[in-house]
Each structure stands twice: as C-alpha cells, then as structure tokens.
Enzyme design. Sequence first.
Site, PDB file in Angstrom:
ATOM      1  N   LYS A  86       0.834  -1.138   0.011  1.00  0.00           N
ATOM      2  CA  LYS A  86       0.159  -0.106   0.169  1.00  0.00           C
ATOM      3  C   LYS A  86       0.664   1.207   0.020  1.00  0.00           C
ATOM      4  O   LYS A  86       1.866   1.306   0.834  1.00  0.00           O
ATOM      5  CB  LYS A  86      -0.992  -0.093   1.404  1.00  0.00           C
ATOM      6  CG  LYS A  86      -1.753   1.148   1.438  1.00  0.00           C
ATOM      7  CD  LYS A  86      -3.275   0.978   1.102  1.00  0.00           C
ATOM      8  CE  LYS A  86      -3.819   2.144   1.101  1.00  0.00           C
ATOM      9  NZ  LYS A  86      -3.658   2.999  -0.241  1.00  0.00           N
ATOM     10  N   LYS A 110       5.672   2.478   8.227  1.00  0.00           N
ATOM     11  CA  LYS A 110       4.478   3.511   8.485  1.00  0.00           C
ATOM     12  C   LYS A 110       3.249   2.489   8.877  1.00  0.00           C
ATOM     13  O   LYS A 110       2.380   2.432   9.844  1.00  0.00           O
ATOM     14  CB  LYS A 110       4.000   4.368   7.448  1.00  0.00           C
ATOM     15  CG  LYS A 110       4.700   5.536   7.262  1.00  0.00           C
ATOM     16  CD  LYS A 110       3.853   6.470   6.330  1.00  0.00           C
ATOM     17  CE  LYS A 110       4.984   7.402   5.697  1.00  0.00           C
ATOM     18  NZ  LYS A 110       4.377   8.481   4.673  1.00  0.00           N
ATOM     19  N   LYS A 122       5.032   2.007  -3.206  1.00  0.00           N
ATOM     20  CA  LYS A 122       4.917   3.386  -3.585  1.00  0.00           C
ATOM     21  C   LYS A 122       5.144   3.365  -5.081  1.00  0.00           C
ATOM     22  O   LYS A 122       5.679   2.545  -5.903  1.00  0.00           O
ATOM     23  CB  LYS A 122       6.196   4.187  -3.276  1.00  0.00           C
ATOM     24  CG  LYS A 122       5.987   5.594  -3.112  1.00  0.00           C
ATOM     25  CD  LYS A 122       5.195   6.082  -2.228  1.00  0.00           C
ATOM     26  CE  LYS A 122       5.365   7.444  -1.567  1.00  0.00           C
ATOM     27  NZ  LYS A 122       4.674   7.746  -0.262  1.00  0.00           N
ATOM     28  N   THR A 206      -3.638  13.253   7.002  1.00  0.00           N
ATOM     29  CA  THR A 206      -2.339  13.330   7.620  1.00  0.00           C
ATOM     30  C   THR A 206      -2.142  14.675   8.390  1.00  0.00           C
ATOM     31  O   THR A 206      -1.314  14.328   9.501  1.00  0.00           O
ATOM     32  CB  THR A 206      -1.454  13.702   6.124  1.00  0.00           C
ATOM     33  OG1 THR A 206      -1.790  12.771   5.328  1.00  0.00           O
ATOM     34  CG2 THR A 206      -0.011  13.867   6.221  1.00  0.00           C
ATOM     35  N   ASN A 237      -1.139  19.660   1.175  1.00  0.00           N
ATOM     36  CA  ASN A 237      -2.311  19.069   1.896  1.00  0.00           C
ATOM     37  C   ASN A 237      -2.030  19.046   3.227  1.00  0.00           C
ATOM     38  O   ASN A 237      -2.693  19.650   4.245  1.00  0.00           O
ATOM     39  CB  ASN A 237      -2.478  17.442   1.074  1.00  0.00           C
ATOM     40  CG  ASN A 237      -3.280  17.013   2.106  1.00  0.00           C
ATOM     41  OD1 ASN A 237      -2.883  16.273   2.974  1.00  0.00           O
ATOM     42  ND2 ASN A 237      -4.734  16.909   1.728  1.00  0.00           N
ATOM     43  N   SER A 364      -6.458   5.633   4.763  1.00  0.00           N
ATOM     44  CA  SER A 364      -6.652   4.976   3.632  1.00  0.00           C
ATOM     45  C   SER A 364      -6.960   3.557   3.940  1.00  0.00           C
ATOM     46  O   SER A 364      -7.840   3.045   3.291  1.00  0.00           O
ATOM     47  CB  SER A 364      -5.360   5.148   2.665  1.00  0.00           C
ATOM     48  OG  SER A 364      -5.046   6.216   2.025  1.00  0.00           O
TER      49      SER A 364
HETATM   50  N1  GLU Z   1       1.118   9.027   0.251  1.00  0.00           N
HETATM   51  C1  GLU Z   1       0.714   8.894   1.676  1.00  0.00           C
HETATM   52  C2  GLU Z   1       1.781   8.171   2.556  1.00  0.00           C
HETATM   53  O1  GLU Z   1       3.054   8.772   2.072  1.00  0.00           O
HETATM   54  C3  GLU Z   1      -0.557   7.858   1.776  1.00  0.00           C
HETATM   55  C4  GLU Z   1      -0.356   6.735   1.373  1.00  0.00           C
HETATM   56  C5  GLU Z   1      -1.900   5.629   1.625  1.00  0.00           C
HETATM   57  O2  GLU Z   1      -2.862   6.361   1.722  1.00  0.00           O
HETATM   58  O3  GLU Z   1      -1.824   4.815   0.941  1.00  0.00           O
HETATM   59  O4  GLU Z   1       1.670   8.024   3.629  1.00  0.00           O
END
Ligand code: GLU
Length: 430
Positions: A86, A110, A122, A206, A237, A364
């Site tokens: 993810k 994370k 990613k 976030t 954002n 998410s």
């Molecule tokens: N791009 C965001 C991050 O770096 C969110 C990733 C997501 O929601 O899967 O954490």
Amino acid sequence: MSITTLLSEMTNKQQEEKESLNLFFSTQTVIQKALTKLGYKNEMYELLKEPIRLLTVRIPVRMDDGTVKVFTGYRSQHNDAVGPTKGGVRFHPDVDEEEVKALSIWMTLKCGITNLPYGGGKGGIICDPRKMSFRELERLSRGYVRAISQIVGPTKDIPAPDVYTNSQIMAWMMDEYSRLREFDSPGFITGKPIVLGGSQGRETATARGVTICIEEAVKKKGINLQGARVVIQGFGNAGSYLAKFMHDAGAKVIGISDVYGAIHDPNGLDIDYLLDRRDSFGTVTQLFKDTITNQELLELDCDILVPAAISNQITAKNAANIKASIVVEAANGPTTLEATKILTERGVLLVPDILASAGGVTVSYFEWVQNNQGYYWTEEEVNDKLSKVMICSFENIYQTSQTHQVDMRLAAYMVGIRKVAEASSFRGWV
Ligand code: GLU
C-alpha cells in the site's frame, strides 16, 4: 597529517555527506540498526533492505497539441509478507527509482507502526503536473494504471495520493482499473472522492495525524499548546490543514512557506486568509512583498517546527541553528541522519516522518475497509479511530525510545520493522 590522509579524510567526509542526503542509503542504514537491536540475523536485513518487486514503465500520452510524449513511471513493492502492499503515487519532475524504492520501504514502516495489515508500496511518474492540462493528466493517470495493472489490485497493491496527486487523479485511476477488470473496484485505490467510495476525513488525515503527534509531544516536553509558536514549512495538503488545526487549537502559527519563499509574523499569521488564497499546488507567498527564504524560516525562533515540504531540509549545516524544541516531520525525509544526531544531542524532541505522517495511510486503510464492507462511517467515527491509532503509535515509539535509550527515529524503525520481520519468518521466507 600527510596531505594524502587529509585528502582521503576529506573525501570520506564528503562521501558521508552525500550518503546522508541519499534517502535510500540512510533508510537501509537505520533498518540495519533496528534489526540488529531487535536481534535479527543479517539474512533478515538482506530480505528487507530492498523492495521485492520494482516495475518500470513507459507511458505514451497524446498531448493536447497532438504530439506524443512518453513518460517514465515506477511502482515499487517493498514486502507483502503482512498483506497487500500500500502506498501513494507521486507526480513530480524529481521522481527517480531510488526515491520510489526508499518511499516504499517507509510505507512498510508506517504500516508496521500503525499496525495496519499491509506491506509498503509506492509509485511515481517523472512529470510536472503544473505544466500539464486537465485532460493530459487524465490520459497520463489512465496510462499508468494500464501499465502497472498486472501487479496492482485491491488484494495485491493499493495506490493512493502523494505529492501532486489528488482525489480526481484517484478517480480516473479507479475508473480505468474498473474498466480493465470489468467490475467496479473501489477498493483498488484510496483517497477517492467521497461519491466514489472515498472516506470521510481522508483529505485532512495526514494533518490530523501530525496534530495528534504535536499534542502528544508537547505533553512530554511540558509545553502548553495554547500560545505555542509554530512554524510550518510547506503549504500543501499536510501543511495547510495543519496550520488550520494549530490555529484552532490556540497555537500561534508564526511562519509558513511554499516553493517560492516564506512569510513570517511573530504575532501570528492570518491563517484563514492564507488558506483562502492558496492555489491547488499550495502556493501563496507570491502574494506578499516581505518574504524570507525557506532556510531562514527553518531557523526562526519558535517552539514547534514542522517540515511539511520536501526531503533533506534539516542537515548537518543548519541543525545547530534550529531553535524549536520540538520538530515534527510531516514530510518524508526532511531531516538527515547527521542532523537527527545533532538535534537529539541538543535535547530537541524529533518526531520522525514514518510516525508523524502515518495518519494518511491509516485513514486510507479505513477507506479500503469501508469499500470492502460496503458500509460507510461518519467523519467523527473516522477521526476517533484515527486518533486512537496515532496516540497508541506515538506512545509505543516514545516508550521504545526510552527503554532502549535510542532516538525516536530508531525507535520508530524498530517498531515499524518488527511486524514485517515476524511475518516473513512465520512464512518461512527467512
Ligand atoms: N502517500 C501517503 C503516504 O506517504 C499516503 C499513502 C496511502 O494512503 O496509502 O503516507
């Protein structure tokens, strides 16, 4: 000392500096330290130091003037022992393979910290969306999904927004995937518009996560958030919603910045005015005559500093001049490892990126759960669940850092890597 030794020492120093700015290299360094602290053998490091899969794609896009431009994109999947991978997709001219790889590892961390049933992924496309039209962006987004469709899906790898991508782009990508598969697949991607199965609270998630980290950090430092002076680098954002939340909490936002420069008012900026005037790429400072540089902004006298823009902003060069007693990293990789050491030695409480910015992927996950069950929660329910996850993650990492006498970054890596290491060994991979 001979001139040769002097020269070789200089080269080593320069080499160290270069490596410290390389996100992929510094990520691997901390992963190795974390795994050693947790008692894992080198084999585990060999598995986790690189993504298991990296796809490079070339995407031909018909531009509005009739010509065809071919873009390069990537999707990196770090490890899927815990569950599907993810993570977001960024559209940026500086995207490169190493960065995408490092960012996918961070997503594993994370998800480990917040205890989500995912591994890290990613994606990125080398492009400048600020110079592309709406329809060109649509064609690029759809082309990317066609190019990576083999390796993504609601139970394989779930993309999301990241730098310069938004809910509209997620909508196109979801639509393209659903057409390819010939059934509606809202769980393919998160960060969608609400009407297409997006979650309440995802847009602000976030910034909310960062806010919770700040609330917890001030308690540890004995600082009152009411009246605390906050500086935020970046007004995208995360930065812009954070400014609003800090303002609402009674803190004084005395400095903000965008890619063009920074503005400062020791009495507090008019946040509502700035939010009203910012454009969709988070730029606002061009409206002001009296600006300072981004570097000057970082060194302002304040209590809480939040780098919410790009990587490598706090380095060995300026770490000693940072006046804040709390630094909360809303961006990915804003502080180098050398700077982390300097700040920690100076008693600054540094809340690392992989914890502070984990609110986005947490909501998410809630979005994906709601898509899978077809039943949707209210904004209060989502925010309440997010709050519980963030408070618990912060406390877990803070306690780990105290118990092992390590900085919060290493503690976060230890907490974040543990789950994927355990899952990999239960599966018999290592
Ligand atoms: N791009 C965001 C991050 O770096 C969110 C990733 C997501 O929601 O899967 O954490």
